[in-house]
Design a protein around this motif. Structure first.
Motif, PDB file in Angstrom:
ATOM      1  N   ALA A  61       0.889  -1.149  -0.177  1.00 10.59           N
ATOM      2  CA  ALA A  61      -0.125  -0.087  -0.083  1.00 10.59           C
ATOM      3  C   ALA A  61       0.815   1.354   0.018  1.00 10.59           C
ATOM      4  N   LEU A  62       1.764   1.190   0.711  1.00 12.41           N
ATOM      5  CA  LEU A  62       2.898   2.342   0.726  1.00 12.41           C
ATOM      6  C   LEU A  62       3.602   2.485  -0.404  1.00 12.41           C
ATOM      7  N   ILE A  63       4.095   1.619  -0.926  1.00 10.22           N
ATOM      8  CA  ILE A  63       4.739   1.670  -2.231  1.00 10.22           C
ATOM      9  C   ILE A  63       3.945   2.159  -3.303  1.00 10.22           C
ATOM     10  N   SER A  64       2.702   1.638  -3.302  1.00  9.29           N
ATOM     11  CA  SER A  64       1.759   2.114  -4.608  1.00  9.29           C
ATOM     12  C   SER A  64       1.419   3.633  -4.443  1.00  9.29           C
ATOM     13  N   MET A  65       1.439   4.015  -3.105  1.00  9.44           N
ATOM     14  CA  MET A  65       1.208   5.444  -2.992  1.00  9.44           C
ATOM     15  C   MET A  65       2.587   6.190  -3.731  1.00  9.44           C
ATOM     16  N   VAL A  66       3.692   5.776  -3.468  1.00  6.79           N
ATOM     17  CA  VAL A  66       4.878   6.413  -3.899  1.00  6.79           C
ATOM     18  C   VAL A  66       4.823   6.438  -5.302  1.00  6.79           C
ATOM     19  N   GLY A  67       4.522   5.056  -6.004  1.00  9.09           N
ATOM     20  CA  GLY A  67       4.653   5.041  -7.396  1.00  9.09           C
ATOM     21  C   GLY A  67       3.725   5.999  -8.099  1.00  9.09           C
ATOM     22  N   ASP A  68       2.335   6.320  -7.470  1.00  8.53           N
ATOM     23  CA  ASP A  68       1.577   7.085  -8.217  1.00  8.53           C
ATOM     24  C   ASP A  68       1.991   8.465  -7.756  1.00  8.53           C
ATOM     25  N   LEU A  69       2.627   8.933  -6.846  1.00  9.19           N
ATOM     26  CA  LEU A  69       3.305  10.237  -6.448  1.00  9.19           C
ATOM     27  C   LEU A  69       4.413  10.449  -7.562  1.00  9.19           C
ATOM     28  N   ALA A  70       5.274   9.231  -7.740  1.00  8.58           N
ATOM     29  CA  ALA A  70       6.339   9.421  -8.583  1.00  8.58           C
ATOM     30  C   ALA A  70       6.034   9.739 -10.229  1.00  8.58           C
ATOM     31  N   ALA A  71       4.787   8.963 -10.537  1.00 16.13           N
ATOM     32  CA  ALA A  71       4.379   9.340 -11.825  1.00 16.13           C
ATOM     33  C   ALA A  71       3.816  10.492 -12.052  1.00 16.13           C
ATOM     34  N   SER A  72       2.957  11.113 -11.082  1.00 18.35           N
ATOM     35  CA  SER A  72       2.650  12.443 -10.972  1.00 18.35           C
ATOM     36  C   SER A  72       3.889  13.368 -11.099  1.00 18.35           C
ATOM     37  N   ALA A  73       4.860  13.334 -10.430  1.00 22.41           N
ATOM     38  CA  ALA A  73       5.998  14.258 -10.607  1.00 22.41           C
ATOM     39  C   ALA A  73       6.638  14.247 -11.744  1.00 22.41           C
ATOM     40  N   ILE A  74       6.744  13.100 -12.546  1.00 16.51           N
ATOM     41  CA  ILE A  74       7.311  13.066 -13.759  1.00 16.51           C
ATOM     42  C   ILE A  74       6.476  13.806 -14.738  1.00 16.51           C
ATOM     43  N   LYS A  75       5.080  13.711 -14.723  1.00 10.76           N
ATOM     44  CA  LYS A  75       4.341  14.305 -15.547  1.00 10.76           C
ATOM     45  C   LYS A  75       4.160  15.685 -15.229  1.00 10.76           C
ATOM     46  N   ASP A  85       0.526   2.867 -13.035  1.00  9.35           N
ATOM     47  CA  ASP A  85       1.985   3.109 -12.680  1.00  9.35           C
ATOM     48  C   ASP A  85       1.777   2.832 -11.164  1.00  9.35           C
ATOM     49  N   SER A  86       1.093   2.663 -10.360  1.00 10.48           N
ATOM     50  CA  SER A  86       1.208   2.201  -8.983  1.00 10.48           C
ATOM     51  C   SER A  86       1.618   0.651  -8.943  1.00 10.48           C
ATOM     52  N   VAL A  87       1.053  -0.038  -9.934  1.00  9.58           N
ATOM     53  CA  VAL A  87       1.443  -1.607  -9.877  1.00  9.58           C
ATOM     54  C   VAL A  87       2.898  -1.675 -10.692  1.00  9.58           C
ATOM     55  N   ILE A  88       3.297  -0.707 -11.333  1.00 14.90           N
ATOM     56  CA  ILE A  88       4.663  -0.854 -11.996  1.00 14.90           C
ATOM     57  C   ILE A  88       5.687  -0.769 -10.733  1.00 14.90           C
ATOM     58  N   PHE A  89       5.377   0.071  -9.829  1.00 16.25           N
ATOM     59  CA  PHE A  89       6.171   0.162  -8.920  1.00 16.25           C
ATOM     60  C   PHE A  89       6.240  -0.774  -7.815  1.00 16.25           C
ATOM     61  N   THR A  90       4.849  -1.180  -7.478  1.00 14.56           N
ATOM     62  CA  THR A  90       4.638  -2.144  -6.529  1.00 14.56           C
ATOM     63  C   THR A  90       5.022  -3.373  -6.611  1.00 14.56           C
ATOM     64  N   ALA A  91       4.833  -4.048  -8.080  1.00 14.66           N
ATOM     65  CA  ALA A  91       5.005  -5.499  -8.337  1.00 14.66           C
ATOM     66  C   ALA A  91       6.365  -6.006  -7.850  1.00 14.66           C
ATOM     67  N   PRO A  92       7.468  -5.280  -8.033  1.00 12.93           N
ATOM     68  CA  PRO A  92       8.770  -5.894  -7.790  1.00 12.93           C
ATOM     69  C   PRO A  92       8.922  -6.088  -6.272  1.00 12.93           C
ATOM     70  N   PHE A  93       8.295  -5.009  -5.569  1.00  6.86           N
ATOM     71  CA  PHE A  93       8.625  -4.994  -4.006  1.00  6.86           C
ATOM     72  C   PHE A  93       7.833  -6.113  -3.425  1.00  6.86           C
ATOM     73  N   ILE A  94       6.627  -6.442  -3.733  1.00  6.12           N
ATOM     74  CA  ILE A  94       5.613  -7.505  -3.529  1.00  6.12           C
ATOM     75  C   ILE A  94       6.364  -9.022  -3.766  1.00  6.12           C
ATOM     76  N   TYR A  95       6.925  -8.924  -4.940  1.00  2.47           N
ATOM     77  CA  TYR A  95       7.584 -10.197  -5.309  1.00  2.47           C
ATOM     78  C   TYR A  95       8.759 -10.532  -4.224  1.00  2.47           C
ATOM     79  N   PHE A  96       9.572  -9.314  -4.189  1.00  3.50           N
ATOM     80  CA  PHE A  96      10.820  -9.463  -3.107  1.00  3.50           C
ATOM     81  C   PHE A  96      10.246  -9.996  -1.846  1.00  3.50           C
TER      82      PHE A  96
END
Length: 68
Positions: A14-28, A51-62
């Motif tokens: 949940a935390l990483i997905s929020m970071v992923g969403d914020l990072a994509a928004s910052a890039i835009k 965008d949040s799935v792209i950031f979250t999936a590797p962390f969940i897998y790890f």
């Protein structure tokens, strides 16, 4: 015990997905892009949906490999 591990994985996800969403928004914002695409009008494009799935999936897998 295993329920606690699942809770940890979900909380981190949940935390990483929020970071992923914020990072994509910052890039835009930095590139002055309103939408990534036109396929889904009003939703910011396909990348905004994932965008949040792209950031979250590797962390969940790890975490799943390490903790379970």
């Amino acid at each position: 015990m295993i329920k606690c591990v699942y809770g940890i994985i979900c909380a981190v996800g949940a935390l990483i997905s929020m970071v992923g969403d914020l990072a994509a928004s910052a890039i835009k914002r930095n590139k002055e892009i309103k939408d990534y695409g036109k396929l889904i009008p009003g939703h910011g494009g396909i990348l905004d949906r994932f965008d949040s799935v792209i950031f979250t999936a590797p962390f969940i897998y790890f975490l799943a490999n390490v903790l379970i």
